[in-house]
Motif scaffolding. Structure first.
Motif, PDB file in Angstrom:
ATOM      1  N   TYR A 119       0.826  -1.205   0.000  1.00  0.00           N
ATOM      2  CA  TYR A 119       0.000   0.000   0.000  1.00  0.00           C
ATOM      3  C   TYR A 119       0.867   1.265   0.000  1.00  0.00           C
ATOM      4  CZ  TYR A 119      -3.577   3.378   1.292  1.00  0.00           C
ATOM      5  OH  TYR A 119      -4.414   4.466   1.302  1.00  0.00           O
ATOM      6  N   LEU A 120       1.895   1.291   0.840  1.00  0.00           N
ATOM      7  CA  LEU A 120       2.719   2.491   0.957  1.00  0.00           C
ATOM      8  C   LEU A 120       3.562   2.747  -0.285  1.00  0.00           C
ATOM      9  CD1 LEU A 120       4.032   2.265   4.643  1.00  0.00           C
ATOM     10  CD2 LEU A 120       2.241   3.769   3.746  1.00  0.00           C
ATOM     11  N   TRP A 121       3.939   1.692  -1.011  1.00  0.00           N
ATOM     12  CA  TRP A 121       4.918   1.860  -2.077  1.00  0.00           C
ATOM     13  C   TRP A 121       4.337   1.733  -3.477  1.00  0.00           C
ATOM     14  CZ3 TRP A 121       9.721   3.667  -1.233  1.00  0.00           C
ATOM     15  CH2 TRP A 121      10.167   3.675   0.109  1.00  0.00           C
ATOM     16  N   ARG A 173      10.624  -5.952  -1.537  1.00  0.00           N
ATOM     17  CA  ARG A 173      11.735  -6.796  -1.092  1.00  0.00           C
ATOM     18  C   ARG A 173      12.669  -6.018  -0.169  1.00  0.00           C
ATOM     19  NH1 ARG A 173      13.079 -11.517  -3.831  1.00  0.00           N
ATOM     20  NH2 ARG A 173      14.716 -11.617  -2.243  1.00  0.00           N
ATOM     21  N   ILE A 174      12.986  -4.794  -0.562  1.00  0.00           N
ATOM     22  CA  ILE A 174      13.906  -3.979   0.249  1.00  0.00           C
ATOM     23  C   ILE A 174      13.268  -3.606   1.583  1.00  0.00           C
ATOM     24  CG2 ILE A 174      15.107  -1.764   0.361  1.00  0.00           C
ATOM     25  CD1 ILE A 174      15.411  -1.972  -2.708  1.00  0.00           C
ATOM     26  N   THR A 175      12.022  -3.145   1.537  1.00  0.00           N
ATOM     27  CA  THR A 175      11.368  -2.725   2.779  1.00  0.00           C
ATOM     28  C   THR A 175      11.059  -3.913   3.676  1.00  0.00           C
ATOM     29  OG1 THR A 175       9.245  -2.716   1.597  1.00  0.00           O
ATOM     30  CG2 THR A 175      10.397  -0.625   1.807  1.00  0.00           C
ATOM     31  N   GLY A 176      10.903  -5.100   3.073  1.00  0.00           N
ATOM     32  CA  GLY A 176      10.737  -6.292   3.897  1.00  0.00           C
ATOM     33  C   GLY A 176      11.965  -6.548   4.756  1.00  0.00           C
ATOM     34  N   ALA A 215       4.780  -2.888 -11.543  1.00  0.00           N
ATOM     35  CA  ALA A 215       4.780  -4.052 -10.663  1.00  0.00           C
ATOM     36  C   ALA A 215       6.198  -4.530 -10.371  1.00  0.00           C
ATOM     37  CB  ALA A 215       3.959  -5.184 -11.283  1.00  0.00           C
ATOM     38  N   VAL A 216       7.067  -4.457 -11.373  1.00  0.00           N
ATOM     39  CA  VAL A 216       8.472  -4.848 -11.165  1.00  0.00           C
ATOM     40  C   VAL A 216       9.134  -3.909 -10.160  1.00  0.00           C
ATOM     41  CG1 VAL A 216      10.731  -5.007 -12.268  1.00  0.00           C
ATOM     42  CG2 VAL A 216       8.703  -5.936 -13.415  1.00  0.00           C
ATOM     43  N   VAL A 217       8.895  -2.604 -10.319  1.00  0.00           N
ATOM     44  CA  VAL A 217       9.467  -1.638  -9.377  1.00  0.00           C
ATOM     45  C   VAL A 217       8.893  -1.852  -7.983  1.00  0.00           C
ATOM     46  CG1 VAL A 217       9.696   0.812  -8.828  1.00  0.00           C
ATOM     47  CG2 VAL A 217       9.852   0.050 -11.204  1.00  0.00           C
ATOM     48  N   LEU A 218       7.580  -2.085  -7.906  1.00  0.00           N
ATOM     49  CA  LEU A 218       6.944  -2.314  -6.606  1.00  0.00           C
ATOM     50  C   LEU A 218       7.512  -3.560  -5.938  1.00  0.00           C
ATOM     51  CD1 LEU A 218       4.803  -1.702  -4.468  1.00  0.00           C
ATOM     52  CD2 LEU A 218       3.134  -2.926  -5.886  1.00  0.00           C
ATOM     53  N   PHE A 219       7.732  -4.611  -6.720  1.00  0.00           N
ATOM     54  CA  PHE A 219       8.320  -5.832  -6.168  1.00  0.00           C
ATOM     55  C   PHE A 219       9.676  -5.534  -5.534  1.00  0.00           C
ATOM     56  CE2 PHE A 219      11.042  -9.584  -6.679  1.00  0.00           C
ATOM     57  CZ  PHE A 219      10.304 -10.524  -5.965  1.00  0.00           C
TER      58      PHE A 219
END
Length: 435
Positions: free
Chosen positions: A307-309, A355-358, A347-351
């Motif tokens: 949601y945030l990204w 991953r980074i924010t996870g 979607a690729v950028v969001l993925f």
């Protein structure tokens, strides 16, 4: 919650509900797709323009089934009920509950603030209007997190209110939102944003009813009658008026029942609630397997990060396209034809962002949340107030927005200790699931 621990029983604590997880994943998918197709960015004579892309009476009708925000808060009410029950059963305090719950919702904001500040400073060196636009766009969805934090703060009291009288809190909240609407239609608009609390806490309360199985004794016919009655009430509210005919702001309907929300949103939530109970009955005992299970689980655990990204992800793709204006066609037909490719790129950028924010979430989970009452209460209030201010002021390092950003950082610091712990496997602070 602090005085009378309640024993967890089969009647008041439910196991994981896959229906709710599916609702979360489907809802966030709808939100992301709608946001990604709702603004058409073009370059005309060297000037960048952003216009609403959605319009027309068929879209007006579609905004009603596509309005999924009530389901987010209903799912939040369900999750908060399970957490509150578990803390009660263990004899834990309100601060024990609140510190971890609010910390999990607040720390993902730190990464977003750091990214947006860096982006804003970088853009400001080339184009001040672009920097301002980016700060506004990234901040636009933050109202949800601010209100969701408030719902988490009041959840123990909302659950207790339900256990005393299941319908008292929903009726009071519905009456309050209707009173605000009456004032608004009478020309008094200064109270309109109070419905950010009344309407969304009403939806949250429906989640508590769902968790408690309050509609369990109601048969399928009764649920269909509730849903039909809700649709009938909405028709009466909208067709003669004065409620608005759309649930989203559109090019030809800029004012809707969403911003700020109105009682029509609460009635829609009741209809969705009845439909949810009907569906959940048919999925009782069902569990997804294989790839479907992984997709649902990942989507549910990364809900807040998605949601945030999702807006920054599309902003990055759009910003890159500005270097090649031909990628931003002014012809509407060409623009719509290229949307699938744009969504794949976003979607690729969001993925990548998720991953980074996870990893940032996993890092934060190594440190215990604070449980002392005063700093927890202060941190919770500062977090909600700071995020609300960012939504109102934009996510920028300057002026009041910069002060609001510092407030959120301070809140996260107040809610976190330096004591290292071993987090549960797969722990994600952005998860809306219970642990």
């Amino acid at each position: 919650m602090v005085t009378q621990p309640v024993r967890a029983t089969r009647s008041n604590v439910r196991e994981r509900d896959w229906t709710i997880d599916i609702v979360r994943v489907c809802s966030i998918t709808v939100v992301v797709v709608v946001h990604w197709i709702s603004v058409r960015v073009t370059v005309v004579d060297g000037v960048v323009r952003g216009d609403q892309a959605l319009h027309g009476r068929p879209i007006w009708v579609l905004t009603w089934p596509l309005q999924v925000m009530p389901m987010f808060f209903l799912a939040g009410g369900f999750a908060n009920t399970l957490i509150v029950d578990r803390y009660r059963a263990r004899g834990r305090t309100y601060a024990d509950y609140l510190g971890l719950r609010v910390r999990r919702l607040t720390t993902p904001m730190i990464a977003l603030i750091a990214f947006t500040v860096a982006l804003d400073v970088g853009l400001d060196a080339f184009s001040e209007p672009a920097a301002v636009a980016a700060a506004d766009i990234v901040a636009s969805p933050l109202w949800f997190l601010a209100v969701f934090l408030i719902s988490a703060m009041v959840a123990p009291f909302a659950v207790r209110a339900h256990d005393v009288s299941a319908l008292l809190a929903p009726v009071v909240l519905l009456g309050c939102s209707f009173a605000v609407d009456l004032l608004r239609f009478g020309g008094v608009n200064r109270f309109a944003e109070w419905n950010l609390i009344f309407v969304w806490l009403f939806c949250h309360q429906l989640g508590i009813l769902y968790a408690r199985g309050t509609l369990g004794p109601v048969g399928d016919g009764g649920l269909l009658l509730i849903a039909a009655a809700g649709i009938g009430v909405l028709i009466v509210m909208v067709v003669p008026g004065p409620y608005f005919p759309t649930m989203l702001g559109l090019a030809d309907a800029p004012v809707s029942n969403l911003a700020p929300p109105m009682t029509a949103m609460s009635i829609l939530a009741v209809t969705q609630f009845a439909a949810l109970v009907l569906v959940s009955r048919r999925l009782t005992g069902w569990q997804p397997h294989g790839r479907a299970r992984r997709v649902i689980t990942t989507g549910a655990t990364q809900l807040m990060n998605i949601y945030l990204w999702h807006v920054p992800a599309m902003a990055i793709v759009t910003g890159a396209a500005l270097a090649v204006p031909v990628l931003l066609p002014s012809d509407a037909g060409t623009w719509w034809a290229t949307r699938p490719l744009w969504m794949v790129a976003a979607a690729v950028v969001l993925f990548g962002f998720v991953r980074i924010t996870g990893r940032w979430d996993a890092f934060c989970a190594r440190y215990a949340a604070r449980t002392a009452t005063l700093p927890v209460l202060a941190g919770s209030v500062l977090a909600a107030a700071g995020i609300f201010a960012l939504w109102r002021c934009s996510l920028s390092p300057y002026g009041m927005a910069g002060l609001a950003a510092l407030t959120v950082v301070l809140a996260a610091a107040l809610l976190t200790t330096t004591r290292r712990i071993t987090p549960p496997a797969g722990c994600s602070l952005s998860s809306a699931r219970t642990r």
